[in-house]
Design an enzyme around this catalytic site. Structure first.
Site, PDB file in Angstrom:
ATOM      1  N   CYS A   1      11.087 -49.967  28.595  1.00 58.02           N
ATOM      2  CA  CYS A   1       9.875 -50.282  27.838  1.00 58.02           C
ATOM      3  C   CYS A   1      10.030 -51.593  27.081  1.00 58.02           C
ATOM      4  O   CYS A   1      11.002 -51.782  26.349  1.00 58.02           O
ATOM      5  CB  CYS A   1       9.579 -49.165  26.843  1.00 58.02           C
ATOM      6  SG  CYS A   1       8.150 -49.514  25.785  1.00 58.02           S
TER       7      CYS A   1
ATOM      8  N   CYS B   1      11.996 -26.257  17.923  1.00 62.48           N
ATOM      9  CA  CYS B   1      11.901 -27.685  18.228  1.00 62.48           C
ATOM     10  C   CYS B   1      12.870 -28.496  17.388  1.00 62.48           C
ATOM     11  O   CYS B   1      12.915 -29.721  17.512  1.00 62.48           O
ATOM     12  CB  CYS B   1      10.472 -28.186  18.016  1.00 62.48           C
ATOM     13  SG  CYS B   1       9.885 -27.980  16.325  1.00 62.48           S
TER      14      CYS B   1
END
Length: 433
Positions: A72, A386
Site C-alpha cells: 500500500c 477480539c
C-alpha cells in the site's frame, strides 16, 4: 518527540508494534519494524525521562527475512494508521499474532498454549492465503475521515489528522466500487461505507460537522444513505433502506443503522462454525447468548437446539435488539432482553443453563460477569474474543470459577492489522484431565 535512536528490535508486543530499548534503558514501542531488525527509530510520542516511548522505524539498517515492501502506498511512518503489518509477509503476520496471543495467555492467565488446548497457529480465512505483496480485500465496513478540503481518507496512527487516499487496498470490492474517495465531502466529519455479505445492499452513513447540510449523495453504485444526528448520536434514514441484509449460517440477518456485524466477509460463518463445533449443542438444551448483537449466535443455537430448546440473548444496543427480535421471530423459544449483561442477567432469575456464548466488547466481560456465569453450571462455554489481553484476563477469572479451557482457536480475520479473533471453549475443570 523527533529524537532518533539506533536500536535492535526485540519481540512483538500487543498493539501492532515491537519492543526495543535505548542505551539509557527506556522502552520503545516501535511501529513499522520486525523482531530481529536493526533500525533507526524516531520518537513519535512521549516525554523526556518517561519509561515508555512510542516510535516509528524510519530507516531499516538490518532487515528481517520476513520484511517486504509495503504493497500500500499509504502505509509507513506518519502515514495511514489503518494497517500495522503491511511491511511483513502474510505468514509472518500470522506468526506475530500468534506470539502476541501466547504472551497474553502466559502473562495474564498463566497458561501455556498446550494448557489452553491451542496448537499455536493463527488460521487465515478462506481465500486469504495470498502470496507476499498481495492484499486480501476483506474490509466490508470502512470509516473514512474527511479532511478540511472535503477529501475522504483514513486517520493516521493515534491522530485526528487525515491521510487522503485514492483507494484502500484492504477495502472489500463492494466498498471500493462506491467511489467514496473520488467525490467532495465538504461539511462531513466522516463517511462510513458498508457492503453487505450475501446481498447487494450498500450503505453510507454520514456524520456531518455541526451545522453542516447533507450533500446530495451520487455514488458509482446504488446505496442507501443514513445520517448520524449530531446532538443525540442516533442514526436516521435519509433515503433507501435503514438496514443492510447480511447472510451467515444459512440465514439472512437484518443489521440496521450502521450497527455491528463482523467486518470480514467470511468472519460470521467462520466464528459460528467454531462456536458450534466447540459447544456441540444437543436438542432440548438451554443456552445464553451474551452481547448478542443482531442474533447471529442465538439463531445458530436455536436452529440446533430444536423446538424444545430455549435461548436467551442479552444486548445493550436498542437498535440491535430490534434487529435481533426481527431476525429470530421464527424461533418462539428465543427471547432477547435489552440492557447491559451485568445488569440484566442477575434480574432474569436464571440459576442454571446448559450452554453459554459470550462475544464481549474489546474490554472483555470482567470478573463480576464471569463469576456469575461460572455459577450457572454450563457444560460448555464459548468465548469469542477480539482482544487477546481481555480474553486472557477473563480466562483467569473463569479458572477461579472452576472452568478450564478445553480448546482455543485463533483466526486472522483482520489481515494487515494487529487484530485477531479467538474462540475459546471452556468446560468445568472437574471434567478435565
Amino acid at each position: 518527540m523527533g529524537q532518533e535512536y539506533e536500536v535492535e528490535i526485540g519481540p512483538v508486543a500487543h498493539g501492532g508494534h515491537c519492543i526495543a530499548r535505548t542505551d539509557a534503558g527506556q522502552v520503545l514501542f516501535v511501529r513499522h519494524a520486525l523482531p530481529g531488525e536493526r533500525v533507526v527509530a524516531r520518537v513519535t510520542e512521549g516525554e523526556e525521562g518517561a519509561r515508555f516511548l512510542r516510535a516509528d522505524a524510519v530507516r531499516v539498517l538490518e532487515a528481517s527475512k520476513d520484511r517486504i515492501e509495503a504493497p500500500c502506498p499509504y502505509a509507513g511512518p506518519g502515514r495511514c494508521g489503518g494497517c500495522d503489518w503491511q511491511h511483513a509477509k502474510p505468514g509472518a503476520q500470522r506468526r506475530l499474532k500468534g506470539e502476541v496471543i501466547a504472551e497474553q495467555l502466559r502473562r495474564l492467565a498463566g497458561l501455556t498454549p498446550e494448557e489452553a488446548g491451542w496448537d499455536g497457529t493463527v488460521v487465515p480465512a478462506e481465500g486469504d492465503k495470498l502470496p507476499a505483496g498481495e492484499v486480501p480485500q476483506w474490509r466490508t465496513r470502512v470509516q473514512y475521515a474527511v479532511d478540511p478540503s472535503g477529501r475522504a481518507g483514513l486517520r493516521r496512527h493515534r491522530s485526528h489528522e487525515v491521510e487522503p487516499v485514492d483507494h484502500c487496498m484492504i477495502a472489500a470490492e463492494g466498498v471500493s466500487e462506491l467511489g467514496i474517495e473520488k467525490r467532495d465531502w465538504t461539511g462531513m466529519d466522516s463517511v462510513e461505507a458498508i457492503a453487505a455479505t450475501g446481498s447487494q445492499d450498500r450503505q453510507v452513513v454520514l456524520t456531518p460537522k455541526p451545522g453542516a447540510r447533507l450533500p446530495l449523495v451520487e455514488l458509482d453504485k446504488p446505496v442507501s444513505v443514513l445520517r448520524v444526528d449530531e446532538k443525540t448520536g442516533g442514526v436516521h434514514r435519509v433515503h433507501g433502506r435503514p438496514f443492510v441484509r447480511e447472510r451467515a449460517d444459512g440465514r439472512t440477518h437484518r443489521v440496521g443503522g450502521g450497527g455491528f456485524w463482523q467486518v470480514h466477509p467470511k468472519a460470521a460463518d467462520t466464528l459460528v462454525t467454531a462456536v458450534m463445533q466447540g459447544l456441540l449443542p444437543r436438542k432440548g438444551e438451554t443456552a445464553l447468548d451474551l452481547y448478542c448483537g443482531v442474533g447471529l449466535f442465538a439463531g445458530a443455537l436455536a436452529d440446533r437446539l430444536g423446538e424444545k430448546g430455549a435461548v436467551l440473548g442479552i444486548e445493550s444496543g436498542k437498535r440491535a435488539v430490534e434487529d435481533a427480535r426481527h431476525n429470530l421471530a421464527d424461533f418462539p423459544r428465543v427471547r432477547i432482553e435489552q440492557g447491559k449483561v451485568e445488569s440484566v442477567l442477575p434480574r432474569t432469575g436464571i440459576t442454571e443453563v446448559d450452554l453459554i456464548v459470550l462475544d464481549p466488547p474489546r474490554s472483555g466481560a470482567g470478573r463480576e460477569t464471569v463469576t456469575h456465569l461460572s455459577s450457572l453450571g454450563a457444560r460448555r462455554i464459548a468465548y469469542v474474543a477480539c482482544d487477546p489481553a481481555a480474553l486472557a484476563r477473563d480466562l483467569a477469572y473463569f479458572r477461579d470459577g472452576g472452568y478450564r479451557v478445553r480448546t482455543l482457536r485463533a483466526f486472522d480475520l483482520f489481515p494487515m492489522t494487529h487484530h485477531v479473533e479467538c474462540v475459546a471453549i471452556l468446560e468445568p475443570a472437574a471434567k478435565g484431565s
